[in-house]
Design an enzyme around this catalytic site. Structure first.
Site, short mmCIF file in Angstrom:
data_model
loop_
_atom_site.label_atom_id
_atom_site.label_comp_id
_atom_site.label_asym_id
_atom_site.label_seq_id
_atom_site.Cartn_x
_atom_site.Cartn_y
_atom_site.Cartn_z
N SER A 105 0.78 -1.22 -0.09
CA SER A 105 -0.24 0.02 0.03
C SER A 105 0.90 1.17 -0.09
CB SER A 105 -0.89 -0.06 1.24
OG SER A 105 -1.81 -1.36 1.37
N1 SAH Z 1 0.03 -5.11 4.06
C1 SAH Z 1 0.91 -5.82 2.93
C2 SAH Z 1 0.06 -5.31 1.63
C3 SAH Z 1 -0.28 -6.59 0.99
S1 SAH Z 1 -1.55 -6.55 -0.31
C4 SAH Z 1 2.10 -5.09 2.72
O1 SAH Z 1 2.56 -4.04 3.55
O2 SAH Z 1 2.80 -5.63 1.72
C5 SAH Z 1 -2.86 -7.56 0.43
C6 SAH Z 1 -2.43 -9.06 0.79
O3 SAH Z 1 -3.73 -9.83 1.21
C7 SAH Z 1 -2.04 -9.95 -0.11
O4 SAH Z 1 -0.57 -10.50 -0.07
C8 SAH Z 1 -3.06 -10.98 -0.65
O5 SAH Z 1 -2.43 -12.20 -0.98
C9 SAH Z 1 -3.47 -11.11 0.70
N2 SAH Z 1 -4.90 -11.73 1.00
C10 SAH Z 1 -6.00 -11.48 0.47
N3 SAH Z 1 -7.16 -12.35 0.81
C11 SAH Z 1 -6.41 -12.98 2.03
C12 SAH Z 1 -7.15 -13.76 3.01
N4 SAH Z 1 -8.17 -14.44 3.04
N5 SAH Z 1 -6.06 -14.16 3.94
C13 SAH Z 1 -4.91 -13.70 3.99
N6 SAH Z 1 -4.44 -12.90 3.20
C14 SAH Z 1 -5.12 -12.46 2.16
#
Ligand code: SAH
Length: 267
Positions: A105
């Protein structure tokens, strides 16, 4: 190295460069510098913290972010969490790809969401996020920032590739407490580590999964990008309020956002 000024070159070496070459400590000094460059292949001057502080100063100038969140962000090297080819962009206010079709993000979005969490009832009382859960570890950047603000953090990721990457990224940086990283479907939360004072989702779903509400401690606050009728995806804040021994969950909707989808199952 000096180049000979005349031809044929004099056999008598120029005094100054030779004296320099004969100084062993010069070689050692150089070797130490080379080793430091190898250990930090970015070599872009991102390690010193000045670029990071400038990013935080730009956010601070906008005037709306929580100072404790900004201090945590000033301490976490964002470039360590992205591909080295993208490291130069790590301190711009932009989302960046982290592989597997996912993104890290924007810093201003991280600051805004964590600021909203810090304003929850429990967090206000404690001055910390207390026991926290993050859904969507991704590359681990936001987990590192939360780890600076929470007593304990459990972060869940459904993609094993990213879960493993986050573990490596987080091992490389100094944190007050190591987050507990879970490879699993975050829609079911993580009951053994709960209940949580703070819950944050980094992926947007159609609804707020019941497990999150159940695992939110009294006084706790949850923030999640969620579909809202007619408005697309918005940031939803849910507070677990206890009034005369009765629990209520207060829902407020904030601005429209665009997060990657919250999916079911693990991969
Ligand atoms: N906070 C992260 C942002 C990652 S983007 C950072 O700082 O990099 C959002 C993430 O949510 C992705 O990696 C995706 O795979 C994960 N995601 C989506 N659905 C999910 C679920 N049901 N359980 C766990 N992770 C999930």
């Amino acid at each position: 190295m000096s180049t000979p000024k005349r031809f044929p070159a004099s056999l008598k070496p120029a005094a100054a460069p030779q004296r320099e070459l004969l100084m062993p400590q010069r070689h050692l000094h150089q070797a130490t510098r080379d080793a430091a460059r190898l250990a930090r292949p970015s070599g872009t001057g991102l390690d010193g913290g000045a670029v990071r502080r400038r990013m935080v100063e730009r956010l601070r100038a906008e005037g709306q972010f929580d100072e404790r969140v900004l201090a945590a962000m000033a301490a976490v090297p964002r470039h360590e969490f992205v591909d080295s080819a993208l490291a130069a962009q790590a301190y711009e206010d932009t989302a960046l790809p982290i592989g597997h079709g996912q993104t890290i993000s924007k810093p201003s979005v991280v600051a805004h969401m964590l600021g909203l969490l810090m304003a929850g009832h429990s967090a206000r009382e404690r001055g910390s996020l207390g026991r926290a859960m993050e859904i969507g570890t991704g590359c681990g950047y936001q987990a590192a920032v939360i780890a600076m603000l929470a007593r304990q953090l459990t972060s869940i990721e459904r993609l094993q590739g990213l879960h493993d990457k986050a573990r490596l990224n987080l091992q490389r940086i100094a944190l007050p407490r190591a987050p507990r990283l879970v490879w699993g479907d975050g829609r079911v939360g993580h009951a053994p580590s709960g209940p949580f004072d703070s819950i944050i989702a980094a992926a947007g779903g159609e609804d707020i999964p019941p497990a999150w509400t159940e695992q939110l401690a009294p006084g706790g606050r949850l923030i999640a990008p969620t579909a809202s009728s007619g408005r697309g995806q918005v940031l939803v804040v849910l507070d677990h309020v206890v009034d005369g021994g009765v629990s209520r969950w207060l829902r407020t909707e904030h601005e429209a956002v665009l997060f990657v989808p919250l999916k079911s199952g693990i991969v």
